[in-house]
Each structure stands twice: as C-alpha cells, then as structure tokens.
Design an enzyme around this catalytic site. Structure first.
Site, PDB file in Angstrom:
ATOM      1  N   TYR A   1       0.813  -1.214   0.000  1.00 41.80           N
ATOM      2  CA  TYR A   1       0.000   0.000   0.000  1.00 41.80           C
ATOM      3  C   TYR A   1       0.847   1.264   0.000  1.00 41.80           C
ATOM      4  O   TYR A   1       0.361   2.344  -0.338  1.00 41.80           O
ATOM      5  CB  TYR A   1      -0.941   0.019   1.213  1.00 41.80           C
TER       6      TYR A   1
ATOM      7  N   LYS B   1       3.825 -15.357   2.293  1.00 41.35           N
ATOM      8  CA  LYS B   1       3.789 -16.116   1.033  1.00 41.35           C
ATOM      9  C   LYS B   1       5.234 -16.423   0.638  1.00 41.35           C
ATOM     10  O   LYS B   1       5.693 -16.126  -0.471  1.00 41.35           O
ATOM     11  CB  LYS B   1       3.054 -15.321  -0.044  1.00 41.35           C
TER      12      LYS B   1
ATOM     13  N   ASP C   1      -2.666 -18.329   1.858  1.00 42.07           N
ATOM     14  CA  ASP C   1      -3.813 -19.050   1.311  1.00 42.07           C
ATOM     15  C   ASP C   1      -4.287 -20.137   2.267  1.00 42.07           C
ATOM     16  O   ASP C   1      -5.488 -20.357   2.436  1.00 42.07           O
ATOM     17  CB  ASP C   1      -3.507 -19.616  -0.077  1.00 42.07           C
TER      18      ASP C   1
ATOM     19  N   ASP D   1      -5.064  -6.953   5.862  1.00 36.77           N
ATOM     20  CA  ASP D   1      -6.303  -6.303   5.455  1.00 36.77           C
ATOM     21  C   ASP D   1      -7.360  -7.355   5.125  1.00 36.77           C
ATOM     22  O   ASP D   1      -8.509  -7.300   5.587  1.00 36.77           O
ATOM     23  CB  ASP D   1      -6.026  -5.411   4.244  1.00 36.77           C
TER      24      ASP D   1
ATOM     25  N   ASP E   1     -10.598  -8.895   7.847  1.00 36.86           N
ATOM     26  CA  ASP E   1     -12.002  -8.807   7.447  1.00 36.86           C
ATOM     27  C   ASP E   1     -12.655 -10.187   7.460  1.00 36.86           C
ATOM     28  O   ASP E   1     -13.815 -10.343   7.858  1.00 36.86           O
ATOM     29  CB  ASP E   1     -12.121  -8.181   6.048  1.00 36.86           C
TER      30      ASP E   1
END
Length: 366
Positions: free
Chosen positions: A143, A193, A225, A249, A253
């Site tokens: 970001y 990852k 994942d 992020d 959620d």
C-alpha cells in the site's frame, strides 16, 4: 482534578457520523466516573472532505491529529468517488493519516459473544470460543511501496505496485505481536507467502530472529492461502496472527465475519505517534441515515482506547460486558438478524450499552 484528554474526531462518511455520535455519547457519559475530561475537536476526512475541500484530508487535520491524545475515526469511502484517481479517493485520507501518525501496528481482535454464536455463518462447534487478534503491519508493504502507478507502455498501459518491507519494519511489528501473545495464550502464527515472494522470505527470516527473544511463545509459519482456509475450517487454533499490510487487510475482514457481523469488531492502530481507534466496518452508504447501523464496533473501539491510551482497563472490560449484556437481552441491530431477539435502532443500542456500562461502573473501581 479531572485529567484532560484531547480527542481528534473524524466522523467520515456513510454511517460513520451515526456510530460516532453514539461513541461520543458514551465518552461524555463516562467523564465523571472515570475522573477524565474529554475535549473533542471534529474534522472532515474522506468523501466529506473531498466534497468540501477537493482533497481527502487537510494538512491542518493531520496536524491536529498528531497533537491529540487519541484519534477516533468513523469510516471513510463513498461509491461516488470510485472513478477518482487513487490520490483523490476517500480512502487516501486513512492511508495518509496512518503514515502521518506513524501507527505501524494495527490490532484487530475477533471475539465471538456467546449470544451471537448462531449469527455466525459457520457451525457452532467451529466458532464457539474463538478469541484471536490479527496484528497487521500498517504503514509498509504494497500500500505504501514505491514505485507505484499506471504508466503508458507500447501503446497501452501498465500498472505497478511494489511490495516493499525493510527488516526493521518487520522487526518492530513482530515484537508487538510476540509481546501481545505473552499476555494471551502464548502463540504467534506468522502469515506470509514465502514460497514465492522474496519479501515474505525476509519477513519469515526476521520473525524467526525476533522469536528467539520470546522462548515462552510458540511460533508457527503459515502461508496466506492456507491461513484463509484455516480461518473458516478451524479458527480456534489461532491466538495472535502476525502478518503484513495486504494480507492483514484481507484476513482481518475474514476473521471479523466469523463473529456474526463485521459491525461488531473494533480496532486500534498504535506505533510512534497518536493512537488511532476505529471500527472495522466500512461506510455502508446504502443504510446511512436510517438508524440501522450497529454502533457496537465504535463503542468497543472506545474500550480499546480507554485501556491502551488512557490506562482505564477496568472501564474497558465494563464496556465489553455491557455490550454482551445488551445482546443477551436479545437486542440487536439489523446486521445481526437474531431469530429470537428485538430489533433496535442505532441510538437504542447505544442507549443500552451506555446505561449498562454506567450501572456496572458504580460497582467497580476504575
């Protein structure tokens, strides 16, 4: 003599002002029993600021937030600005605020109230008893990485975002996660990852180094994942989830929905400057102004503020207990859809939590 605490208030967009109103009512009511005096300074941010000033947030607002004792944010974002360039989107206010305050550590707890077990989309035996915290790195990663942009290339366009982390950025957020785990169930799951990303390989290396300073805390590594799958398969395995900005992020959620509604979840962003407190939910413009918004996440964010910024942990526990009591009475806003409850408005739910908190505080030394 009452201590004075300055709070920068950014109601934002959509349902932000509605839930903020209930939060401020709670704080004003708590001033006397907590021997605190709150001074509120309200500012525009997000879509409301774009409409008034043409930018997502003003420099004077950032300055005011930097000099406050805490920042309380509603939510930012409106669909009418979806076609704006990135620097003129309402969400840019939040990114700019996080950077200006240096709040690199985002804490997002996900705890399921017993009354809401059947409101969760997952089966009772899977979600009953979940109690986890996502520790998300907030001011680095994709970001904020440079270079970034959309560029002309060979008669077409090419978009680029850079996922960048320095070892010191990883080290400081890892210390936050391990320190928190020490106060909980002493387990950190670091999510990355590393099988394909060099950034994640450095992340994993540095987290291992930090873990050596916390021999009493168990560390496990998990690919993002797999973590997304495990959150819906067996979420009770998690205590503290440590991860970067993008993965955090998404995963936070996902974890919030496990609790019955994203409208229930608070968050705190801490670091080098003024702490920032905000509900996890978005602006929900489709229900704005209708009295349907759930104020619980905002009130729970205030509980986090009282504990982390103002050293009132007992008051924080009483707010959380008041929320649970209101739910046990069957009161719920539209997002929870309890089958045997009583549907209430935003202000009615606020009243219930405030009244119950005051009742409990009369019996507790805060």
């Amino acid at each position: 003599m009452n201590q004075i605490k300055r709070i920068a208030v950014l109601p934002g967009d959509g349902i932000g002002p509605e839930v903020m109103q209930q939060g401020l009512r709670l704080l004003k009511t708590l001033q006397e029993p907590l021997d605190l005096r709150f001074e509120f300074e309200e500012h525009l941010a997000g879509g409301s600021c774009l409409k008034a000033h043409g930018v997502p947030i003003l420099e004077k607002t950032l300055n005011a937030c930097q000099h406050a004792d805490a920042v309380l944010l509603g939510a930012v974002g409106l669909p009418e600005f979806d076609s704006n360039p990135p620097y003129l989107k309402p969400e840019r206010a939040l990114l700019g605020l996080r950077a200006a305050l240096g709040v690199y550590c985002n804490l997002r707890p996900a705890t399921l109230y017993s009354t809401l077990i059947d409101a969760s989309p997952l089966k009772r035996d899977i979600v009953e008893g979940i109690d986890l915290v996502v520790v998300r790195e907030l001011t680095g990663g994709i970001y904020f990485g440079k270079p970034a942009g959309i560029f002309a290339e060979n008669g077409g366009e090419r978009a680029l975002n850079s996922m960048v982390y320095r070892d010191d950025e990883i080290r400081r957020i890892a210390h936050q996660a391990f320190g928190l785990a020490r106060k909980r169930r002493k387990k950190v799951t670091s999510v990355d990852k590393a099988n394909v990303l060099e950034v994640s390989q450095l992340w994993r290396k540095v987290v291992r180094e930090v873990a050596a300073d916390y021999p009493d805390v168990t560390l496990e590594h998990m690919l993002v994942d797999n973590c997304a799958m495990q959150l819906v398969r067996w979420p009770k395995q998690f205590d503290v989830i440590l991860t970067g900005n993008l993965f955090g992020d998404i995963l936070s959620d996902e974890s919030s929905v496990l609790t019955g509604s994203i409208g229930m979840l608070p968050s705190a962003s801490i670091g080098d400057g003024t702490p920032l407190y905000e509900p996890v939910h978005g602006t929900a413009p489709d229900i704005a102004g209708q009295g349907k918004a759930n104020p619980v996440a905002m009130m729970a964010s205030i509980a986090m503020m009282l504990e982390l910024s103002f050293d009132r942990p007992a008051a924080a526990r009483e707010i959380e207990a008041a929320i649970e009591t209101a739910l046990e009475k069957g009161c719920h806003t539209a997002d929870l859809r309890l089958s045997h409850g009583r549907l209430v408005t935003t202000s009615e739910m606020g009243n219930l939590v405030i009244e119950q908190t005051l009742q409990q505080l009369t019996h507790v030394r805060v």
